[in-house]
Design an enzyme around this catalytic site. Structure first.
Site, mmCIF file in Angstrom:
data_model
loop_
_atom_site.group_PDB
_atom_site.id
_atom_site.type_symbol
_atom_site.label_atom_id
_atom_site.label_comp_id
_atom_site.label_asym_id
_atom_site.label_seq_id
_atom_site.Cartn_x
_atom_site.Cartn_y
_atom_site.Cartn_z
ATOM 1 N N THR A 163 -3.006 13.039 -9.120
ATOM 2 C CA THR A 163 -4.254 12.404 -9.553
ATOM 3 C C THR A 163 -5.408 13.404 -9.468
ATOM 4 O OG1 THR A 163 -3.512 10.225 -8.796
ATOM 5 C CG2 THR A 163 -5.872 10.508 -9.176
ATOM 6 N N GLY B 144 -17.353 10.169 -2.723
ATOM 7 C CA GLY B 144 -16.097 9.734 -2.137
ATOM 8 C C GLY B 144 -15.211 10.891 -1.726
ATOM 9 N N VAL C 31 -18.853 6.936 2.608
ATOM 10 C CA VAL C 31 -19.273 5.902 3.555
ATOM 11 C C VAL C 31 -18.880 6.268 4.982
ATOM 12 C CG1 VAL C 31 -19.228 4.039 1.858
ATOM 13 C CG2 VAL C 31 -17.136 4.596 3.116
ATOM 14 N N VAL D 212 -8.063 11.143 -2.846
ATOM 15 C CA VAL D 212 -8.211 11.915 -4.077
ATOM 16 C C VAL D 212 -9.481 12.758 -4.045
ATOM 17 C CG1 VAL D 212 -8.472 11.794 -6.583
ATOM 18 C CG2 VAL D 212 -6.895 10.247 -5.431
ATOM 19 N N LYS E 211 -1.401 -5.369 -11.814
ATOM 20 C CA LYS E 211 -2.063 -4.973 -10.567
ATOM 21 C C LYS E 211 -1.839 -6.049 -9.516
ATOM 22 C CE LYS E 211 -4.629 -1.431 -9.214
ATOM 23 N NZ LYS E 211 -4.336 -0.019 -9.562
#
Length: 367
Positions: free
Chosen positions: A147, A177, A201, A181, A77
Site C-alpha cells: 500500500t 497520519g 493523533v 501506512v 466491507k
C-alpha cells in the site's frame, strides 16, 4: 437516505453474538467482477446507524477499487462495533469468522483500521475466506507494505504530471497520519530527500518519527490537528481517517495536489469538484491506495511477490491516464476515475451476459 444506500448493495448482514459481545455488519456492494473482497474495520461507532453508513460507503468504494486495480473481485466491507484498544478478543474474531463463513464464499476479508493480521488467525479457525494473514500462517504478510509502495508510485506519477519529473528531492509534503501506512510513506519520502510536515493523533508516533528523521537530510516539522491543512507544501498526503477533504479543508489547502492512502478522502463528491475548481490535482484514493488490495487478491492465487510488485507499479500508469482523461474532458479526476471503473464493470457485465446466452441452449438440453 440509509435505505436508499442499502438498496444499492447486493447484501447487508448484521450480526450480534452475545457470548463474545460481537456486533458487526458486512456489506456486499457488487459482485460483477467476482466475490466481494474488503477489509474488516473496528471502531467504537457512536451508533449502529453510523457503523452501517461506514460499511455501505466503504463497500461501494471497494467495488471501484477492485475495478481500477483490475482484480477479479467485487466490493465489500465489514465493520465491528467496539474499541480496538480493549475489545479485540479471540472470541469476537472467532464469532466474526463464523459470520463470514455463513456467506459461503461471497465475501473475503482481512485486516483494516483498528484490526491486526493476528486477529484474523482466530477468524481463520472458523472460515477459509480470510486474506492477509501473517506469513507464518500461510498468508502474504503485511499489506501496508505494498500500500505504501503504491502511494509512492502515485506521488511520482503526480509529480511527473505536474512538473515533468519524478524527482521528489526538495519537495514539501504535508503528511497526515503516521500509522501502518503513513509511517512507511513518510520513510519513502525521507529516503527520496523530501521535506515533511507531519501530524498524528498519537503524539508518541510523532515524536518517534521526528527521531527517525534525524538520519535523513530532509527537514521534518510537526504540527497539530487541523493545522496540517494550511501548511505551505507541494502535496497533501492524507494517510489517516476518511472525509478529510471537505468544504472547510479544501479552502485551507495551499498544495498543488492531494495523494494519500486514506479511504474515502472526499467527504462528498462535490469536494472533488471543489478541488478541481481550485486547480488542485486529486489522486482518487481507491486507485492510489490499491497496493494492499492487489497483494491480498494475489494471495488467493498463491502469493507471488514479483507479481504483486509488477501490478502495484501499474498504479503509476493508471493515474497518469486518469489525469490526462480529466484534463482532456475538463472534468474532475474523481469523475474521470469513476467513468474508468464503470466502463470496466459494464464490459464485464456484457461478457457475463454473452456467456450466459451462449450456455443457455446447453442448459435447456440438459433439462
Amino acid at each position: 437516505m440509509i435505505f436508499q444506500k442499502i438498496s444499492e448493495h447486493e447484501q447487508v448482514l448484521f450480526c450480534h453474538e452475545p457470548r463474545s459481545g460481537l456486533r458487526a455488519i458486512i456489506a456486499i456492494h457488487n459482485t460483477t467482477l467476482g466475490p466481494a473482497l474488503g477489509g474488516c474495520r473496528m471502531q467504537p461507532y457512536e451508533s449502529e446507524e453510523a457503523a452501517l453508513e461506514d460499511a455501505l460507503r466503504l463497500a461501494k468504494g471497494m467495488t471501484y477499487k477492485c475495478a481500477a486495480a483490475d482484480v477479479d473481485f467485487g466490493g465489500g466491507k465489514a465493520v465491528i462495533i467496539g474499541d480496538p484498544r480493549t475489545e479485540r478478543t479471540a472470541e469476537r474474531f472467532r464469532a466474526f469468522g463464523q459470520m463470514v463463513a455463513s456467506l459461503g464464499g461471497r465475501f473475503y476479508t482481512g485486516t483494516d483500521m483498528g484490526t491486526m493480521p493476528e486477529d484474523f488467525i482466530h477468524a481463520a479457525k472458523e472460515t477459509s475466506y480470510i486474506v492477509g494473514l501473517p506469513e507464518a500462517y500461510g498468508g502474504s504478510g503485511d499489506s501496508s507494505i505494498p500500500t505504501a509502495q503504491g502511494i509512492l508510485y502515485a506521488i511520482q506519477a503526480t509529480s511527473y504530471f505536474l512538473w515533468g519529473t519524478e524527482v521528489l528531492k526538495g519537495k514539501h509534503f504535508a503528511l497526515q497520519g503516521l500509522g501502518k501506512v503513513g509511517w512507511k510513506v513518510g520513510e519513502h519520502l525521507l529516503a527520496a530527500g523530501a521535506n515533511l510536515w507531519v501530524t498524528d493523533v498519537d503524539q508518541g508516533r510523532v515524536d518517534a518519527f521526528l527521531q527517525l528523521a534525524t538520519a535523513y537530510a530532509g527537514e521534518v516539522k510537526a504540527v497539530s490537528g487541523a493545522e496540517i491543512y494550511g501548511v505551505d507544501a507541494d502535496l497533501f498526503v492524507p494517510c489517516a481517517i476518511g472525509a478529510v477533504i471537505n468544504h472547510t479543508s479544501v479552502e485551507q489547502l495551499k498544495v498543488k495536489a492531494v495523494v494519500g492512502s486514506a479511504n474515502n478522502q472526499l467527504a462528498t463528491s462535490e469536494d472533488g469538484v471543489r478541488l478541481h475548481e481550485r486547480g488542485i490535482l486529486y489522486a482518487p484514493d481507491y486507485i492510489a491506495n490499491s497496493g494492499g488490495l492487489i497483494q491480498v487478491a494475489d494471495e488467493l492465487y498463491g502469493h507471488n511477490h514479483e507479481r504483486v510488485l509488477r501490478k502495484t507499479k501499474a498504479i503509476y500508469e493508471t493515474l497518469v491516464s486518469i489525469y490526462q482523461q480529466a484534463e482532456a474532458q475538463g472534468i474532475s479526476t474523481m469523475k474521470a476515475a469513476d467513468q474508468f471503473c464503470e466502463e470496466r464493470l459494464y464490459q464485464r457485465q456484457v461478457r457475463n451476459s454473452f456467456y450466459l446466452e451462449q450456455r443457455r441452449p446447453q442448459w435447456e438440453l440438459v433439462k
